[in-house]
Motif scaffolding. Structure first.
Motif, PDB file in Angstrom:
ATOM      1  N   PHE A 172       0.817  -1.250  -0.128  1.00 24.97           N
ATOM      2  CA  PHE A 172      -0.110  -0.174  -0.071  1.00 24.97           C
ATOM      3  C   PHE A 172       0.805   1.436  -0.225  1.00 24.97           C
ATOM      4  CE2 PHE A 172      -3.312  -2.934   1.265  1.00 24.97           C
ATOM      5  CZ  PHE A 172      -4.561  -2.236   0.592  1.00 24.97           C
ATOM      6  N   LYS A 173       0.442   2.074  -0.946  1.00 20.34           N
ATOM      7  CA  LYS A 173       1.227   3.477  -1.070  1.00 20.34           C
ATOM      8  C   LYS A 173       0.414   4.501  -0.639  1.00 20.34           C
ATOM      9  CE  LYS A 173       4.850   1.386  -2.840  1.00 20.34           C
ATOM     10  NZ  LYS A 173       4.499  -0.139  -3.136  1.00 20.34           N
ATOM     11  N   THR A 174      -0.757   4.369  -1.110  1.00 20.28           N
ATOM     12  CA  THR A 174      -1.794   5.642  -0.935  1.00 20.28           C
ATOM     13  C   THR A 174      -2.964   5.251  -0.056  1.00 20.28           C
ATOM     14  OG1 THR A 174      -1.393   6.281  -3.106  1.00 20.28           O
ATOM     15  CG2 THR A 174      -3.463   7.024  -2.360  1.00 20.28           C
ATOM     16  N   ILE A 175      -3.446   6.283   0.865  1.00 23.31           N
ATOM     17  CA  ILE A 175      -4.591   5.743   1.745  1.00 23.31           C
ATOM     18  C   ILE A 175      -5.335   7.053   1.661  1.00 23.31           C
ATOM     19  CG2 ILE A 175      -3.363   6.528   3.778  1.00 23.31           C
ATOM     20  CD1 ILE A 175      -5.014   4.260   5.362  1.00 23.31           C
ATOM     21  N   ALA A 176      -6.673   6.852   1.764  1.00 19.86           N
ATOM     22  CA  ALA A 176      -7.656   8.133   1.766  1.00 19.86           C
ATOM     23  C   ALA A 176      -8.196   7.790   3.056  1.00 19.86           C
ATOM     24  CB  ALA A 176      -8.610   8.265   0.678  1.00 19.86           C
ATOM     25  N   ILE A 177      -8.210   8.982   3.937  1.00 21.79           N
ATOM     26  CA  ILE A 177      -8.908   9.070   5.435  1.00 21.79           C
ATOM     27  C   ILE A 177     -10.117   9.988   5.106  1.00 21.79           C
ATOM     28  CG2 ILE A 177      -8.457   9.341   7.787  1.00 21.79           C
ATOM     29  CD1 ILE A 177      -5.473   8.708   7.088  1.00 21.79           C
ATOM     30  N   GLY A 178     -11.325   9.457   5.749  1.00 22.74           N
ATOM     31  CA  GLY A 178     -12.358  10.289   5.889  1.00 22.74           C
ATOM     32  C   GLY A 178     -12.382  11.308   7.260  1.00 22.74           C
ATOM     33  N   VAL A 179     -11.919  12.621   6.743  1.00 23.69           N
ATOM     34  CA  VAL A 179     -11.883  13.306   8.049  1.00 23.69           C
ATOM     35  C   VAL A 179     -13.156  14.097   8.003  1.00 23.69           C
ATOM     36  CG1 VAL A 179     -10.939  15.440   8.756  1.00 23.69           C
ATOM     37  CG2 VAL A 179      -9.466  13.759   7.428  1.00 23.69           C
ATOM     38  N   GLU A 180     -13.795  14.595   6.806  1.00 20.37           N
ATOM     39  CA  GLU A 180     -15.184  15.100   6.686  1.00 20.37           C
ATOM     40  C   GLU A 180     -15.346  16.564   7.203  1.00 20.37           C
ATOM     41  OE1 GLU A 180     -15.891  13.081   4.899  1.00 20.37           O
ATOM     42  OE2 GLU A 180     -15.453  10.931   5.479  1.00 20.37           O
ATOM     43  N   VAL A 181     -14.919  16.809   8.662  1.00 19.88           N
ATOM     44  CA  VAL A 181     -15.314  17.769   9.172  1.00 19.88           C
ATOM     45  C   VAL A 181     -13.929  18.527  10.154  1.00 19.88           C
ATOM     46  CG1 VAL A 181     -17.893  18.053   9.294  1.00 19.88           C
ATOM     47  CG2 VAL A 181     -16.771  16.919  10.952  1.00 19.88           C
ATOM     48  N   GLY A 182     -13.860  19.817  10.521  1.00 22.70           N
ATOM     49  CA  GLY A 182     -12.594  19.865  11.134  1.00 22.70           C
ATOM     50  C   GLY A 182     -12.598  20.043  12.784  1.00 22.70           C
ATOM     51  N   ASN A 183     -13.744  19.700  13.335  1.00 24.70           N
ATOM     52  CA  ASN A 183     -13.654  19.697  15.077  1.00 24.70           C
ATOM     53  C   ASN A 183     -14.502  18.731  15.477  1.00 24.70           C
ATOM     54  OD1 ASN A 183     -16.234  21.001  15.064  1.00 24.70           O
ATOM     55  ND2 ASN A 183     -14.949  22.869  14.553  1.00 24.70           N
ATOM     56  N   ASP A 184     -14.370  18.557  16.847  1.00 30.38           N
ATOM     57  CA  ASP A 184     -15.404  17.312  17.493  1.00 30.38           C
ATOM     58  C   ASP A 184     -16.860  17.758  17.306  1.00 30.38           C
ATOM     59  OD1 ASP A 184     -13.397  15.424  18.539  1.00 30.38           O
ATOM     60  OD2 ASP A 184     -12.749  16.899  19.972  1.00 30.38           O
ATOM     61  N   ARG A 185     -17.245  18.991  17.369  1.00 31.61           N
ATOM     62  CA  ARG A 185     -18.549  19.502  17.323  1.00 31.61           C
ATOM     63  C   ARG A 185     -19.136  19.182  16.282  1.00 31.61           C
ATOM     64  NH1 ARG A 185     -22.425  23.240  15.987  1.00 31.61           N
ATOM     65  NH2 ARG A 185     -20.833  24.271  14.363  1.00 31.61           N
ATOM     66  N   MET A 186     -18.510  19.347  15.082  1.00 28.58           N
ATOM     67  CA  MET A 186     -18.998  18.894  13.876  1.00 28.58           C
ATOM     68  C   MET A 186     -18.905  17.405  13.563  1.00 28.58           C
ATOM     69  SD  MET A 186     -20.539  21.393  12.472  1.00 28.58           S
ATOM     70  CE  MET A 186     -21.041  20.482  11.072  1.00 28.58           C
ATOM     71  N   LEU A 187     -17.927  16.858  14.274  1.00 29.67           N
ATOM     72  CA  LEU A 187     -18.091  15.354  14.058  1.00 29.67           C
ATOM     73  C   LEU A 187     -19.546  14.709  14.773  1.00 29.67           C
ATOM     74  CD1 LEU A 187     -14.278  14.354  15.128  1.00 29.67           C
ATOM     75  CD2 LEU A 187     -15.462  13.876  12.899  1.00 29.67           C
ATOM     76  N   GLU A 188     -19.934  15.259  15.903  1.00 28.56           N
ATOM     77  CA  GLU A 188     -20.910  14.957  16.601  1.00 28.56           C
ATOM     78  C   GLU A 188     -22.307  15.144  15.893  1.00 28.56           C
ATOM     79  OE1 GLU A 188     -21.470  16.297  20.497  1.00 28.56           O
ATOM     80  OE2 GLU A 188     -19.459  15.442  21.201  1.00 28.56           O
ATOM     81  N   ASN A 216     -10.787  13.232   2.705  1.00 28.14           N
ATOM     82  CA  ASN A 216     -11.988  13.432   2.308  1.00 28.14           C
ATOM     83  C   ASN A 216     -12.634  14.580   3.445  1.00 28.14           C
ATOM     84  OD1 ASN A 216     -11.638  11.726   0.028  1.00 28.14           O
ATOM     85  ND2 ASN A 216     -12.310  10.011   1.332  1.00 28.14           N
ATOM     86  N   PHE A 217     -13.008  15.646   2.380  1.00 27.93           N
ATOM     87  CA  PHE A 217     -14.069  16.697   3.369  1.00 27.93           C
ATOM     88  C   PHE A 217     -15.332  16.996   2.912  1.00 27.93           C
ATOM     89  CE2 PHE A 217      -9.492  17.566   4.456  1.00 27.93           C
ATOM     90  CZ  PHE A 217      -9.170  17.814   5.740  1.00 27.93           C
ATOM     91  N   LEU A 218     -16.152  17.447   3.818  1.00 29.94           N
ATOM     92  CA  LEU A 218     -17.514  18.055   3.346  1.00 29.94           C
ATOM     93  C   LEU A 218     -17.286  19.452   3.686  1.00 29.94           C
ATOM     94  CD1 LEU A 218     -19.571  15.391   5.468  1.00 29.94           C
ATOM     95  CD2 LEU A 218     -19.265  15.534   2.817  1.00 29.94           C
ATOM     96  N   ALA A 219     -18.201  20.168   2.996  1.00 27.99           N
ATOM     97  CA  ALA A 219     -18.270  21.569   3.176  1.00 27.99           C
ATOM     98  C   ALA A 219     -19.861  21.862   2.966  1.00 27.99           C
ATOM     99  CB  ALA A 219     -17.539  22.536   2.432  1.00 27.99           C
ATOM    100  N   GLY A 220     -20.271  22.765   3.925  1.00 27.15           N
ATOM    101  CA  GLY A 220     -21.725  23.153   3.852  1.00 27.15           C
ATOM    102  C   GLY A 220     -22.870  22.316   4.706  1.00 27.15           C
ATOM    103  N   VAL A 221     -22.020  21.633   5.508  1.00 22.50           N
ATOM    104  CA  VAL A 221     -23.079  20.670   6.420  1.00 22.50           C
ATOM    105  C   VAL A 221     -24.114  21.337   7.169  1.00 22.50           C
ATOM    106  CG1 VAL A 221     -23.011  18.915   8.116  1.00 22.50           C
ATOM    107  CG2 VAL A 221     -20.974  19.226   6.454  1.00 22.50           C
ATOM    108  N   PRO A 222     -25.176  20.890   7.453  1.00 20.85           N
ATOM    109  CA  PRO A 222     -26.192  21.686   8.135  1.00 20.85           C
ATOM    110  C   PRO A 222     -25.328  22.113   9.815  1.00 20.85           C
ATOM    111  CG  PRO A 222     -27.497  19.990   7.179  1.00 20.85           C
ATOM    112  CD  PRO A 222     -25.858  19.825   6.665  1.00 20.85           C
TER     113      PRO A 222
END
Length: 236
Positions: A172-188, A216-222
């Motif tokens: 394995f040389k490449t890995i994509a990690i789902g971060v999605e959002v930038g802090n614990d509040r948004m993870l919840e 991987n990131f999202l933007a514009g989440v409610p």
């Protein structure tokens, strides 16, 4: 009007029934027209034994003219409740895993045809460390070397130094990690079920080991604010 039939959820059995001339009204997972009206048949149970399906060999398709990488899907379903993800209505929350032997058989089939680059397209390839380790052991035992492997989807909370080192050793040389959002509040908010410190650790460790890391990131989440988006940008 240009569409005669549609198949939703898993399509293997429904497509075969349709091709074999089964009455459309009796085919689960099928969408069709009757007297000008659209009919959506009930779903069927998800396929539990993925090994029984085999894997696509493209025997009547000149695939080598188009791509040098083969995509591998070694599992279906995901047990997590992330609000943004369509998996629960596509392959379901019930996780079904192909055996390490089945996965290695597919890689070996293409390996013998000269392919060395493979991409694991599972929604969450490292769902259980033991199953992933079993795949790595099978690849090693069969002497498949000089591989270039990519992991297109991994949860940070399943990545530790041990599993990342094992992935690296097998190719394995490449890995994509789902971060999605930038802090614990948004993870919840998105019900990711992770802590941001887990994400920071996984990304840092993968980078230290020399992986080509994609996030991987999202933007514009409610409920997301500009400050939340800035947290994502700053982490990236």
């Amino acid at each position: 009007p240009e569409i005669d039939y549609g198949v939703y959820l898993e399509g293997e059995a429904a497509l075969l029934d349709l091709c074999n001339g089964v009455d459309p009204e009796k085919i689960a997972n099928l969408i069709f027209r009757k007297n000008g009206e659209i009919v959506v048949n009930p779903p069927r149970a998800f396929i539990s034994d993925l090994d029984a399906l085999g894997f696509p060999k493209y025997e009547r398709f000149d695939i080598e003219k188009y791509i040098s990488e083969r995509a591998i899907i070694s599992s279906r379903g995901c047990p997590h409740n992330c609000t943004y993800c369509a998996v629960k209505v596509v392959t379901g929350r019930q996780v079904r895993l192909r055996s390490p032997k089945s996965v290695a058989d597919e890689i070996e089939y293409w390996y013998k045809k000269g392919y060395r680059q493979f991409s694991f397209q599972d929604d969450n390839f490292i769902l259980t460390e033991n199953r992933a380790a079993g795949i790595f052991d099978e690849i090693t035992a069969r002497g498949m070397r000089d591989l270039l492997l990519r992991c297109a989807g991994a949860r940070a909370d399943m990545l530790n130094r041990n599993i990342l080192e094992r992935m690296q050793r097998v190719g394995f040389k490449t890995i994509a990690i789902g971060v999605e959002v930038g802090n614990d509040r948004m993870l919840e908010v998105v019900k990711k079920g992770e802590r941001f410190e887990d994400i920071e650790f996984a990304v840092k460790t993968a980078c230290e080991l020399g992986f080509d890391v994609y996030l991987n990131f999202l933007a514009g989440v409610p409920f997301e604010t500009l400050a939340d988006i800035e947290d994502s940008v700053n982490f990236a």
